[in-house]
Design an enzyme around this catalytic site. Structure first.
Site, PDB file in Angstrom:
ATOM      1  N   HIS A 166      -3.446 -11.087   9.778  1.00 24.22           N
ATOM      2  CA  HIS A 166      -3.945 -11.767  10.975  1.00 24.22           C
ATOM      3  C   HIS A 166      -3.821 -10.847  12.198  1.00 24.22           C
ATOM      4  O   HIS A 166      -3.247  -9.767  12.140  1.00 24.22           O
ATOM      5  CB  HIS A 166      -3.230 -13.109  11.226  1.00 24.22           C
TER       6      HIS A 166
ATOM      7  N   CYS B 226       1.235  -7.719  18.220  1.00 23.26           N
ATOM      8  CA  CYS B 226       0.580  -8.701  17.341  1.00 23.26           C
ATOM      9  C   CYS B 226      -0.915  -8.741  17.579  1.00 23.26           C
ATOM     10  O   CYS B 226      -1.651  -9.386  16.835  1.00 23.26           O
ATOM     11  CB  CYS B 226       1.158 -10.095  17.562  1.00 23.26           C
TER      12      CYS B 226
ATOM     13  N   HIS C 278      -2.564  -6.901  11.228  1.00 29.15           N
ATOM     14  CA  HIS C 278      -1.392  -6.605  10.401  1.00 29.15           C
ATOM     15  C   HIS C 278      -1.233  -7.811   9.466  1.00 29.15           C
ATOM     16  O   HIS C 278      -2.233  -8.450   9.156  1.00 29.15           O
ATOM     17  CB  HIS C 278      -0.168  -6.391  11.306  1.00 29.15           C
TER      18      HIS C 278
ATOM     19  N   HIS D 180       1.698 -10.660   7.026  1.00 33.81           N
ATOM     20  CA  HIS D 180       3.040 -11.163   6.735  1.00 33.81           C
ATOM     21  C   HIS D 180       3.111 -11.751   5.325  1.00 33.81           C
ATOM     22  O   HIS D 180       2.103 -12.168   4.780  1.00 33.81           O
ATOM     23  CB  HIS D 180       3.424 -12.273   7.739  1.00 33.81           C
TER      24      HIS D 180
ATOM     25  N   ASP E 284      -4.114 -17.243   0.737  1.00 30.39           N
ATOM     26  CA  ASP E 284      -3.331 -16.171   0.115  1.00 30.39           C
ATOM     27  C   ASP E 284      -4.170 -14.907  -0.065  1.00 30.39           C
ATOM     28  O   ASP E 284      -5.277 -14.961  -0.599  1.00 30.39           O
ATOM     29  CB  ASP E 284      -2.804 -16.632  -1.256  1.00 30.39           C
ATOM     30  N   HIS E 285      -3.618 -13.793   0.394  1.00 24.47           N
ATOM     31  CA  HIS E 285      -4.304 -12.503   0.328  1.00 24.47           C
ATOM     32  C   HIS E 285      -5.638 -12.519   1.070  1.00 24.47           C
ATOM     33  O   HIS E 285      -6.581 -11.825   0.706  1.00 24.47           O
ATOM     34  CB  HIS E 285      -4.457 -12.033  -1.124  1.00 24.47           C
TER      35      HIS E 285
ATOM     36  N   GLU F 142       7.151 -17.109   9.422  1.00 21.02           N
ATOM     37  CA  GLU F 142       6.329 -15.900   9.521  1.00 21.02           C
ATOM     38  C   GLU F 142       7.138 -14.669   9.134  1.00 21.02           C
ATOM     39  O   GLU F 142       6.660 -13.772   8.441  1.00 21.02           O
ATOM     40  CB  GLU F 142       5.797 -15.773  10.945  1.00 21.02           C
TER      41      GLU F 142
END
Lengths: 136, 136, 136, 136, 136, 136
Positions: free
Chosen positions: D15, D34, D40, D42, D80-81, D125
């Site tokens: 994100h 951010c 980047h 998490h 996810d991913h 996070e």
């Protein structure tokens, strides 16, 4: 430089430490509460480490999804939510200490992997106790 | 301001989810692999939270060593390294789901503590599943 | 729906539990090894929770980097790698139990934050013991 | 006594925090690193808590395998991913802060569950930052 | 195949890094906040690893309950809730860095164990810093 | 006796597994969801281990604050909250698998440290997957 990759998996199982050649008193003395007759169990953590070289094309030493599949098929599908004294054919007659289990898991995994790749099997019984089987 | 103190303890036990009023098929359907006949087990984490006021003399809401002693005597001494379906008198006839166990632990602890002090019992079965019993 | 954000920080400090109004025997009796005269210490974990509404422009309830700065300035800069009985002016004369510390941290933080935002201070002394201060 | 059950799941996503109504300077000022343009990511941890009563027949408040299935279908299969700014239709146009995501996950889950059962969504996070959405 | 078993234990202690041959300025320069005069402390984690062969009768490399007893008697009973600069005879005159402590713990443990069995002592000072002493 | 010290650090980054010499189908086949075009990300954990002898004057094998500074300057300042496919000059043209990253981090660190000191770089991508680069 040596390269190693590790995959961590989880399973829950029941067991009882017990040597059938011992008297009940001897079992209680050697294995303590781990020998209680109706058994207990653990959330085991299983870590499998491979050592090898990195494929320049993929950037992988070994595909960890494939390794996870091998661990599931060889081990987890047979031990997860099972009783390790009774339900698993290839553990029958073995006293399911963490040492015995780690060694048995090594023996299950090695023939499924390219020769020489398996480097370590770590089996964690609780946050306080674990066993490593490593290649000599 | 409300003040709460928590003590975390651990135990390992075996169990099997099973309703004797169900057929084998129904047990397998409802409880899945948790219903495997010879049982499995977990490393349970038990967290007990008390809410109250702080004694100005000691700076303690409750002596956590004393709380630990109460948890051991009421619960851990009876369930650690035991089979929860068979070995524990006050669990007999109850299906040992995490919900049932947390509730039973609440019932064991409350009479041992000053009235109104027990605020929450959290029982963690695995890193992915847990139950809280809290005071209404 | 209620919204809460939490920031976790760490510090290491020394302390000794001790009531100067008690005899040495009474201190030893009440506080046990926590009262050893030359002190011991812990890796404390401090969690600060704010409750409020989310700013539609930023998507933040509160900027956690700013919260971290407030926690450092009000608390961590003064307690980290310090002796809690001797080095911290605003703890002087207080017996540094986890309860007392959590309450003192609440009192330090609240005036630094918009009114009503601080919801909980959790102070974890060890993996087995922690204290929550929450808004009534 | 109130009863709550929690299920913890994991996903990894990319994100970037960014308000399209802000200048680049303002985005950098408010969101810091951010907001780096190429993003980047998490390893998120998602905990879903239900509150209700325990079914005396099963000993379950809710079948956690079923809850896991609902979480996968409503949320994990989509995030996810994935990149949370670009890939997820129901997040489009929202700045993917932890607060925004937790709220969006609550909105996804609630209609899939019996009325009133969803009690809390916690989205972690990093080990230092998390958000809770709880029923009022 | 090589077999290793590990036992993890915990203790909390106070310390101060300090070389009496250094000036105060030099101590502050080398050891930073770890040299604050009235000391601080940590929740230490101590992991002891033994390497050897598995007894076919017990399935144990070494009884971990016995190992835990040895660790308690040789080390934990003397350091837990103590000040490592002042209270422990066999640490006197040594600057209690993690390296020094790990080495001292090795020296305490080795004579209590069958020759050649001790393989590694790991001492974890915080989640960010640890030391291993391993057999050459 | 061999002595090793380890420092653990954290960073969050985005990435996508992708071989530009592969077709889209082949990338999807080899790298699965890790190859999703708009990328995802992780909270990486980086552990750096040095092996050497302990300075009798300081009791340090190496000053871990200095090691942390080297890790930040060589690695974290460039990868934290960045996209590993696009933002980092010394990763350009490399497929950012955990293996590739660990090796690149080794290459970045080694010239910054006294010869022969660097012993291991461990890079943890998720709780389930990690890679070790160790000195031969």
């Amino acid at each position: 430089m040596r390269m190693l990759v590790t995959r961590r998996e989880h399973f829950s199982a029941g067991h009882r430490l017990y040597n059938p050649g011992y008297s009940d008193e001897r079992n209680a003395e050697v294995f303590g509460k781990c020998s209680n007759p109706s058994g207990h169990g653990h959330n085991y953590v299983l870590e499998v480490t491979l050592e090898g070289s990195v494929d320049p094309e993929t950037g992988f030493l070994f595909d960890l999804k494939e390794l996870s599949g091998i661990i599931h098929k060889s081990i987890l599908d047979e031990v997860d939510h099972r009783n390790l004294n009774e339900d698993v054919e290839w553990l029958r007659g073995r006293n399911p200490t963490t040492e015995t289990l780690a060694q048995a898991f090594w023996e299950r995994l090695e023939p499924q992997l390219p020769a020489g790749l398996l480097s370590r099997v770590r089996l964690i019984e609780t946050d306080k106790n674990w066993v490593d089987c490593t290649r000599d």
